[in-house]
Write a protein that holds these residues in place. Structure first.
Motif, PDB file in Angstrom:
ATOM      1  N   LEU A 162       7.600 -10.572  -9.039  1.00  0.00           N
ATOM      2  CA  LEU A 162       8.609  -9.818  -9.489  1.00  0.00           C
ATOM      3  C   LEU A 162       9.773 -10.756 -10.441  1.00  0.00           C
ATOM      4  N   ARG A 163       9.603 -12.039 -10.253  1.00  0.00           N
ATOM      5  CA  ARG A 163      10.406 -12.825 -11.144  1.00  0.00           C
ATOM      6  C   ARG A 163       9.741 -12.935 -12.550  1.00  0.00           C
ATOM      7  N   GLY A 164       8.438 -12.750 -12.754  1.00  0.00           N
ATOM      8  CA  GLY A 164       7.869 -12.556 -13.984  1.00  0.00           C
ATOM      9  C   GLY A 164       8.314 -11.362 -14.610  1.00  0.00           C
ATOM     10  N   ILE A 165       8.485 -10.212 -13.815  1.00  0.00           N
ATOM     11  CA  ILE A 165       8.915  -8.842 -14.454  1.00  0.00           C
ATOM     12  C   ILE A 165      10.264  -9.049 -14.804  1.00  0.00           C
ATOM     13  N   THR A 166      10.879  -9.634 -14.122  1.00  0.00           N
ATOM     14  CA  THR A 166      12.523  -9.824 -14.323  1.00  0.00           C
ATOM     15  C   THR A 166      12.551 -10.652 -15.779  1.00  0.00           C
ATOM     16  N   LYS A 167      11.905 -11.720 -15.754  1.00  0.00           N
ATOM     17  CA  LYS A 167      12.024 -12.503 -17.166  1.00  0.00           C
ATOM     18  C   LYS A 167      11.486 -11.514 -18.170  1.00  0.00           C
ATOM     19  N   ARG A 168      10.418 -10.992 -18.135  1.00  0.00           N
ATOM     20  CA  ARG A 168      10.257  -9.948 -19.177  1.00  0.00           C
ATOM     21  C   ARG A 168      11.438  -8.991 -19.774  1.00  0.00           C
ATOM     22  N   GLN A 169      11.753  -8.300 -18.684  1.00  0.00           N
ATOM     23  CA  GLN A 169      13.135  -7.351 -18.751  1.00  0.00           C
ATOM     24  C   GLN A 169      14.177  -8.068 -19.362  1.00  0.00           C
ATOM     25  N   LEU A 170      14.406  -9.503 -18.971  1.00  0.00           N
ATOM     26  CA  LEU A 170      15.587 -10.068 -19.344  1.00  0.00           C
ATOM     27  C   LEU A 170      15.400 -10.353 -21.054  1.00  0.00           C
ATOM     28  N   LEU A 171      14.011 -10.735 -21.462  1.00  0.00           N
ATOM     29  CA  LEU A 171      13.871 -10.744 -22.729  1.00  0.00           C
ATOM     30  C   LEU A 171      13.992  -9.639 -23.648  1.00  0.00           C
TER      31      LEU A 171
ATOM     32  N   LEU B 135       8.253  -2.258 -12.161  1.00  0.00           N
ATOM     33  CA  LEU B 135       7.562  -2.419 -10.910  1.00  0.00           C
ATOM     34  C   LEU B 135       6.957  -1.172 -10.291  1.00  0.00           C
ATOM     35  N   ALA B 136       7.667  -0.076 -10.286  1.00  0.00           N
ATOM     36  CA  ALA B 136       7.199   1.378 -10.001  1.00  0.00           C
ATOM     37  C   ALA B 136       6.033   1.425 -10.657  1.00  0.00           C
ATOM     38  N   GLY B 137       5.980   1.371 -11.909  1.00  0.00           N
ATOM     39  CA  GLY B 137       4.771   1.874 -12.793  1.00  0.00           C
ATOM     40  C   GLY B 137       3.702   0.888 -12.844  1.00  0.00           C
ATOM     41  N   ASN B 138       4.017  -0.448 -12.060  1.00  0.00           N
ATOM     42  CA  ASN B 138       2.841  -1.558 -12.380  1.00  0.00           C
ATOM     43  C   ASN B 138       2.618  -2.017 -10.958  1.00  0.00           C
ATOM     44  N   VAL B 139       3.102  -1.340  -9.853  1.00  0.00           N
ATOM     45  CA  VAL B 139       2.696  -1.937  -8.559  1.00  0.00           C
ATOM     46  C   VAL B 139       1.275  -1.882  -8.277  1.00  0.00           C
TER      47      VAL B 139
ATOM     48  N   GLU C 251       1.010  -1.041  -0.080  1.00  0.00           N
ATOM     49  CA  GLU C 251      -0.028  -0.103  -0.175  1.00  0.00           C
ATOM     50  C   GLU C 251       0.902   1.161   0.039  1.00  0.00           C
ATOM     51  N   ARG C 252       2.080   1.372   0.750  1.00  0.00           N
ATOM     52  CA  ARG C 252       2.883   2.475   0.845  1.00  0.00           C
ATOM     53  C   ARG C 252       3.561   2.414  -0.441  1.00  0.00           C
ATOM     54  N   LEU C 253       3.733   1.389  -1.469  1.00  0.00           N
ATOM     55  CA  LEU C 253       4.639   1.585  -2.364  1.00  0.00           C
ATOM     56  C   LEU C 253       3.581   2.365  -3.315  1.00  0.00           C
ATOM     57  N   LYS C 254       2.361   1.770  -3.413  1.00  0.00           N
ATOM     58  CA  LYS C 254       1.239   2.482  -4.336  1.00  0.00           C
ATOM     59  C   LYS C 254       1.133   3.790  -4.095  1.00  0.00           C
ATOM     60  N   VAL C 255       1.331   4.514  -2.933  1.00  0.00           N
ATOM     61  CA  VAL C 255       1.326   5.925  -2.890  1.00  0.00           C
ATOM     62  C   VAL C 255       2.771   6.587  -2.767  1.00  0.00           C
ATOM     63  N   ARG C 256       3.590   5.757  -3.140  1.00  0.00           N
ATOM     64  CA  ARG C 256       5.074   6.205  -3.668  1.00  0.00           C
ATOM     65  C   ARG C 256       5.832   6.796  -2.313  1.00  0.00           C
ATOM     66  N   GLU C 257       5.625   6.105  -1.373  1.00  0.00           N
ATOM     67  CA  GLU C 257       6.185   6.295  -0.186  1.00  0.00           C
ATOM     68  C   GLU C 257       7.813   5.941  -0.370  1.00  0.00           C
ATOM     69  N   SER C 258       8.600   6.788  -0.278  1.00  0.00           N
ATOM     70  CA  SER C 258      10.093   6.616  -0.507  1.00  0.00           C
ATOM     71  C   SER C 258      10.779   5.646   0.490  1.00  0.00           C
ATOM     72  N   ALA C 259      10.260   5.613   1.788  1.00  0.00           N
ATOM     73  CA  ALA C 259      10.925   4.651   2.632  1.00  0.00           C
ATOM     74  C   ALA C 259      10.524   3.170   2.339  1.00  0.00           C
ATOM     75  N   ALA C 260       9.192   3.041   1.741  1.00  0.00           N
ATOM     76  CA  ALA C 260       8.867   1.638   1.406  1.00  0.00           C
ATOM     77  C   ALA C 260       9.631   1.273   0.208  1.00  0.00           C
ATOM     78  N   TRP C 261       9.875   2.192  -0.737  1.00  0.00           N
ATOM     79  CA  TRP C 261      10.451   1.783  -1.932  1.00  0.00           C
ATOM     80  C   TRP C 261      12.028   1.447  -1.384  1.00  0.00           C
TER      81      TRP C 261
END
Length: 195
Positions: A79-88, A59-63, A13-23
């Motif tokens: 996150l592993r799925g995001i990593t696979k897409r970024q590797l491709l 992740l930041a754009g899709n959390v 939830e804190r990530l979704k509101v862009r809280e820097s400590a959570a990130w």
């Protein structure tokens, strides 16, 4: 913080509101794991760092899209799925950089793309170990040394609370409180993220 919410949900939830400590916590917790996935996929350190940046940018754009689906989906798996897409995407960009005509393009196309295999049971256990180690290092900085020692000796080393209390010259109750406080903190802050 409400008692009935898991802290991992709280972090999301804190990530979704862009809280820097959570990130910052999520980066410190997951960066080593994502980096290791990139290295396992065959990337050199510099390229792995670049892909990690893209993973966390994605992740930041899709959390907001992450959905636990009543516990069926894990953040680590997502996150592993995001990593696979970024590797491709990385390997596709790498292939497109080839110059030199049709022959060079053919050779580049024939080079197999390293990829991130599906996680085996051993991989999943290793991933949990990495995440737990990161979570422990994050929590360690928040407590006094005797609290940390009491927790570590009882939980990790498997020592008897009475023995630890005598060694640290504290009460047995203080040992139990240290153990309970740190276990609760780990569950609250990282719970479902590291499980």
């Amino acid at each position: 913080m409400e008692g009935d919410r898991s802290v991992s949900t709280s972090i999301l939830e804190r990530l979704k509101v862009r809280e820097s400590a959570a990130w910052s916590q999520v980066m410190r917790l997951f960066y080593p794991l994502v980096f290791s996935w990139c290295r396992k996929a065959g990337l050199q350190d510099e390229d792995a760092s670049d892909v990690c940046q893209e993973v966390f940018r994605a992740l930041a754009g899709n959390v907001d899209r992450f959905d636990r689906d009543h516990g069926r989906n894990s953040f680590r798996g997502w996150l592993r799925g995001i990593t696979k897409r970024q590797l491709l995407a990385f390997w596709r960009r790498r292939q497109c950089q080839g110059e030199g005509g049709t022959t060079a393009q053919k050779r580049l196309a024939e080079v197999p793309e390293p990829f991130l295999d599906e996680a085996s049971a051993a991989d999943l256990r290793a991933d949990k170990h990495v995440l737990l180690g990161q979570a422990l290092s994050l929590v360690r900085g928040e407590v006094e040394e005797h609290t940390w020692q009491a927790f570590w000796r009882v939980v990790v080393d498997g020592r008897a609370p009475a023995d630890v209390a005598a060694e640290l010259n504290i009460s047995v109750n203080t040992v139990y409180l240290a153990k309970g406080r740190l276990l609760r903190r780990l569950r609250e802050e990282f719970g479902e993220l590291i499980l």
